[in-house]
Scaffold this motif. Structure first.
Motif, short mmCIF file in Angstrom:
data_model
loop_
_atom_site.label_atom_id
_atom_site.label_comp_id
_atom_site.label_asym_id
_atom_site.label_seq_id
_atom_site.Cartn_x
_atom_site.Cartn_y
_atom_site.Cartn_z
N LEU A 1 0.84 -1.19 0.00
CA LEU A 1 0.00 0.00 0.00
C LEU A 1 0.88 1.25 0.00
CD1 LEU A 1 -2.75 -0.83 2.65
CD2 LEU A 1 -2.98 -0.81 0.17
N SER A 2 0.47 2.22 -0.79
CA SER A 2 1.23 3.47 -0.82
C SER A 2 0.73 4.41 0.26
CB SER A 2 1.06 4.14 -2.19
OG SER A 2 -0.28 4.59 -2.29
N GLU A 3 1.43 5.49 0.43
CA GLU A 3 1.03 6.47 1.44
C GLU A 3 -0.37 6.98 1.16
OE1 GLU A 3 3.91 9.46 2.08
OE2 GLU A 3 2.79 10.42 3.70
N THR A 4 -0.64 7.24 -0.12
CA THR A 4 -1.98 7.74 -0.45
C THR A 4 -3.04 6.66 -0.24
OG1 THR A 4 -1.41 7.29 -2.74
CG2 THR A 4 -1.41 9.59 -2.04
N ASP A 5 -2.63 5.40 -0.41
CA ASP A 5 -3.57 4.31 -0.15
C ASP A 5 -4.01 4.34 1.31
OD1 ASP A 5 -3.55 3.34 -2.70
OD2 ASP A 5 -2.00 1.83 -2.33
N TYR A 6 -3.04 4.54 2.19
CA TYR A 6 -3.37 4.62 3.61
C TYR A 6 -4.33 5.77 3.87
CZ TYR A 6 -0.28 1.11 5.68
OH TYR A 6 0.29 -0.06 6.07
N GLU A 7 -3.97 6.89 3.27
CA GLU A 7 -4.81 8.08 3.43
C GLU A 7 -6.24 7.75 2.96
OE1 GLU A 7 -4.94 11.04 5.27
OE2 GLU A 7 -2.85 11.10 4.57
N GLN A 8 -6.30 7.05 1.86
CA GLN A 8 -7.58 6.70 1.25
C GLN A 8 -8.41 5.77 2.15
OE1 GLN A 8 -8.52 7.93 -1.94
NE2 GLN A 8 -10.49 7.20 -1.21
N LEU B 1 -7.19 2.07 11.96
CA LEU B 1 -6.02 2.81 11.50
C LEU B 1 -5.75 3.98 12.44
CD1 LEU B 1 -3.94 3.15 9.17
CD2 LEU B 1 -5.59 4.69 8.09
N PHE B 2 -4.53 4.00 12.99
CA PHE B 2 -4.14 5.15 13.82
C PHE B 2 -3.23 6.06 13.00
CE2 PHE B 2 -5.07 2.21 17.38
CZ PHE B 2 -5.85 3.05 18.14
N LYS B 3 -3.51 7.35 13.13
CA LYS B 3 -2.66 8.33 12.44
C LYS B 3 -2.01 9.19 13.51
CE LYS B 3 -6.25 9.29 9.78
NZ LYS B 3 -7.19 9.81 8.78
N SER C 1 -8.47 6.76 13.84
CA SER C 1 -8.43 7.85 14.80
C SER C 1 -7.01 8.39 14.90
CB SER C 1 -8.93 7.39 16.17
OG SER C 1 -8.22 6.26 16.60
N GLU C 2 -6.92 9.53 15.53
CA GLU C 2 -5.61 10.17 15.67
C GLU C 2 -4.97 9.72 16.97
OE1 GLU C 2 -5.22 14.27 14.64
OE2 GLU C 2 -5.41 13.41 12.62
N LEU C 3 -3.69 9.70 16.94
CA LEU C 3 -2.95 9.19 18.09
C LEU C 3 -1.95 10.25 18.57
CD1 LEU C 3 -2.76 6.49 19.58
CD2 LEU C 3 -0.89 5.89 18.05
N ASP C 4 -1.97 10.46 19.87
CA ASP C 4 -1.04 11.42 20.46
C ASP C 4 0.03 10.64 21.20
OD1 ASP C 4 0.31 13.45 21.63
OD2 ASP C 4 -1.33 14.07 22.96
N VAL C 5 1.18 10.48 20.58
CA VAL C 5 2.23 9.63 21.15
C VAL C 5 2.68 10.11 22.52
CG1 VAL C 5 4.25 8.31 20.50
CG2 VAL C 5 3.07 9.66 18.78
N ALA C 6 2.68 11.40 22.69
CA ALA C 6 3.18 11.95 23.94
C ALA C 6 2.37 11.45 25.13
CB ALA C 6 3.13 13.48 23.89
N ALA C 7 1.09 11.17 24.92
CA ALA C 7 0.22 10.78 26.02
C ALA C 7 0.24 9.28 26.27
CB ALA C 7 -1.20 11.24 25.72
N LEU C 8 1.10 8.58 25.56
CA LEU C 8 1.04 7.13 25.58
C LEU C 8 1.79 6.44 26.72
CD1 LEU C 8 -0.75 6.60 23.33
CD2 LEU C 8 1.14 5.77 21.94
N ALA C 9 2.70 7.17 27.34
CA ALA C 9 3.57 6.55 28.33
C ALA C 9 2.80 5.80 29.41
CB ALA C 9 4.46 7.62 28.95
N ALA D 1 6.26 3.98 12.70
CA ALA D 1 5.06 4.20 11.89
C ALA D 1 5.35 4.01 10.41
CB ALA D 1 4.52 5.60 12.15
N VAL D 2 4.33 3.51 9.71
CA VAL D 2 4.46 3.38 8.27
C VAL D 2 4.34 4.77 7.67
CG1 VAL D 2 3.46 2.37 6.19
CG2 VAL D 2 3.45 1.09 8.34
N PHE D 3 5.25 5.12 6.77
CA PHE D 3 5.30 6.46 6.17
C PHE D 3 5.36 7.53 7.25
CE2 PHE D 3 3.04 3.94 2.90
CZ PHE D 3 4.04 3.99 1.93
N GLY D 4 5.94 7.14 8.38
CA GLY D 4 6.12 8.11 9.45
C GLY D 4 4.88 8.48 10.22
N ARG D 5 3.73 7.92 9.88
CA ARG D 5 2.55 8.35 10.63
C ARG D 5 1.38 7.36 10.72
NH1 ARG D 5 -0.82 11.73 6.99
NH2 ARG D 5 -0.18 11.27 4.88
N PHE D 6 1.50 6.19 10.12
CA PHE D 6 0.35 5.27 10.17
C PHE D 6 0.63 4.01 10.97
CE2 PHE D 6 -0.26 7.44 6.02
CZ PHE D 6 -1.47 8.05 6.31
N PHE D 7 -0.39 3.58 11.71
CA PHE D 7 -0.33 2.29 12.38
C PHE D 7 -1.61 1.53 12.06
CE2 PHE D 7 2.46 4.83 15.03
CZ PHE D 7 3.54 3.98 15.18
#
Length: 432
Positions: free
Chosen positions: A334-341, A428-430, A350-358, A411-417
């Motif tokens: 899958l390409s980056e745009t595929d993920y976006e799609q 999908l987490f972004k 949903s969006e993920l805030d890494v800082a709050a994950l500890a 993360a895949v493409f630096g931002r997807f899980f």
RNA sequence: GGUGGGAUUCCCGAGUGGCCAAAGGGAUCAGACUGUAAAUCUGACGCGCGAGCUUCGGUGGUUCGAAUCCACCUCCCACCA
């Protein structure tokens, strides 16, 4: 198309529960274009799967050259149909019903062709009901109904016999309103057939009677069967509740998956109910599936056909895109745009805030995101290595390591899980 | 109006003073097997990663301790009038 008449086709599909004299109806339909109607009461802001069979039925008639009227129950929706309901319903406010009526209008118009002037009609019974005054209603319409008959209807019987719940005069009047609709449509458009769910039989025959008395016209009625599942559970429900026709409430992907998961024991029956494939085609498919080893073709045909009907080619493509990506093996192509799609196509995300994950355990993170209903399910999945993040299985020991697992550099493409719980649940987490 | 029976975790349904977060079944979720099936087997199934916390119609009470005993209340069901 085969030589079958519409009625023969409908019967072959198992789509007829009851009808007024088959012989007369057959004759009537053969005479030329018949105008028919089906009502949809606004009980929510969207139609759901239960409405699909009657909706498609209107289209079947239209395909055979008849003229359908889709009636939105802006008036009846204010009253509430008591048919086979155990309890009195909560009334909705006028604004809400009006708003819902509009939602239904929009959905219905996608199924039926309202374009040319001889085409279908979209009506709202509020138009001829709201202005009528009480005395006119009682004298001109009410006079044609005997309470004896109204009480005798099977649809309200249990409510009348029950000591605890009862039925209000308001709901009791519902059958008069619906009968009035039929009479009005008969007068205005020459409508001579009403269709509806099998619970509507009493209301339909009431309308036939009123039409004869007031208009001196012969009208017909037909009901469709209640859709049942072979295992006895209720049709049209998923984990998340009802399956809606509105893409915003049930995504095309979820919709497609719903059909794809149809049990073998139901799938050929559903193909007959919910698609426009001919009975011969469906029988041939069943035969081919039976002769082949392994997975039947039927579910994907069903999912494809119905998703296209409800969500169009674009919706179907989106649903198939996600399905292919998630179930056909690996996500690495899958390409980056595929993920976006995927997110846009309706894959839960949903969006993920890494800082709050500890401090956040995986159990909390995933249940909050809606991947599971509670932490226990996540824990169970972790114990069985059934939580997969970007292709890597996690175990119980990873529960407190969310920050590590979801670290930006992983993360895949630096931002997807892509998180998978079990075989079917994906999320999908972004990174925010 | 009178008398008797009942209300248990999503549903059905056991439990009559501590061993009860509560038998059993169903539903649901996950694992194996498979076809993103069915059937079958396994595990989970109040909430919480955990320590622990909150439940057995409601409110009070008896008791070291109550889903279980007592009082009152609410709602259902049955029979009698």
């Amino acid at each position: 198309m085969s030589e079958m008449t519409l009625l023969q086709d409908l019967k072959a599909r198992g789509l007829v529960a009851q009808m007024t004299s088959e012989e007369e109806l057959e004759k009537h339909l053969a005479e030329g274009s018949v105008t028919l109607y089906c009502g949809f009461d606004p009980t929510a802001d969207s139609l759901h799967l239960g409405h699909l069979v009657p909706l498609l039925m209107l289209k079947r008639f239209q395909d055979y050259g008849h003229r359908p009227i889709a009636l939105v129950g802006g008036a009846t929706g204010l009253i509430g149909d008591p048919s086979f309901k155990a309890q009195e319903r909560q009334l909705n406010s006028g604004e809400v019903v009006a708003e819902w009526s509009n939602c239904l209008k929009g959905q219905i118009s996608r199924f039926i062709d309202f374009n040319d002037e001889s085409g279908a009609i979209l009506a709202n019974n509020y138009d001829w009901t709201s202005g009528i005054d009480t005395l006119t209603f009682l004298r001109d319409i009410g006079k044609h109904f005997t309470v004896n008959k109204m009480i005798a209807k099977e649809s309200v019987k249990q409510r009348i016999e029950r000591e605890d719940s009862g039925i209000s005069f308001t709901e009791f009047t519902y059958q008069i309103l619906q009968s009035f609709d039929y009479q009005q449509l008969n007068k205005a458009y020459g409508c001579t057939l009403q269709i509806g769910g099998s619970d509507q039989w009493g209301n339909i025959t009431g309308g036939i009677d009123l039409t004869r008395r007031m208009n001196g016209a012969q009208a017909h009625g037909m009901t469709l069967p209640l859709i049942t599942k072979s295992d006895g559970t209720k049709f049209g429900k998923t984990e998340g509740g009802a399956v809606w026709l509105d893409a915003a409430k049930t995504s095309p992907y979820a919709f497609y998956q719903f059909w794809l998961n149809t049990p073998d024991a139901d799938v050929y029956r559903f193909l007959k109910y919910f698609t426009f494939l001919s009975v011969e085609e469906i029988d041939a498919l069943e035969k081919a599936d039976a002769e082949r080893q392994g997975r039947p073709e039927a579910q994907s045909v069903l999912a494809r056909e119905v998703t296209r009907l409800v969500h169009g080619d674009d919706g179907l493509l989106a649903a198939q895109r996600i399905t292919d990506a998630l179930f056909s093996g690996d996500l690495s192509d899958l390409s980056e745009t595929d993920y976006e799609q995927l997110g846009q196509d309706g894959l839960p995300s949903s969006e993920l805030d890494v800082a709050a994950l500890a401090e956040t355990p995986m159990t909390t993170l995933l249940s909050d995101a809606g991947v599971a209903t509670n932490g226990k399910q996540v824990k169970d999945a972790l114990q069985r290595q059934a939580v997969i993040v970007n292709g890597n299985a996690c175990g119980v020991e990873d529960n407190m390591k969310a920050a590590e697992i979801f670290a930006a550099e992983r993360a895949v493409f630096g931002r997807f899980f892509m998180v998978k719980l079990g075989k079917k649940k994906h999320h999908l987490f972004k990174l925010a």
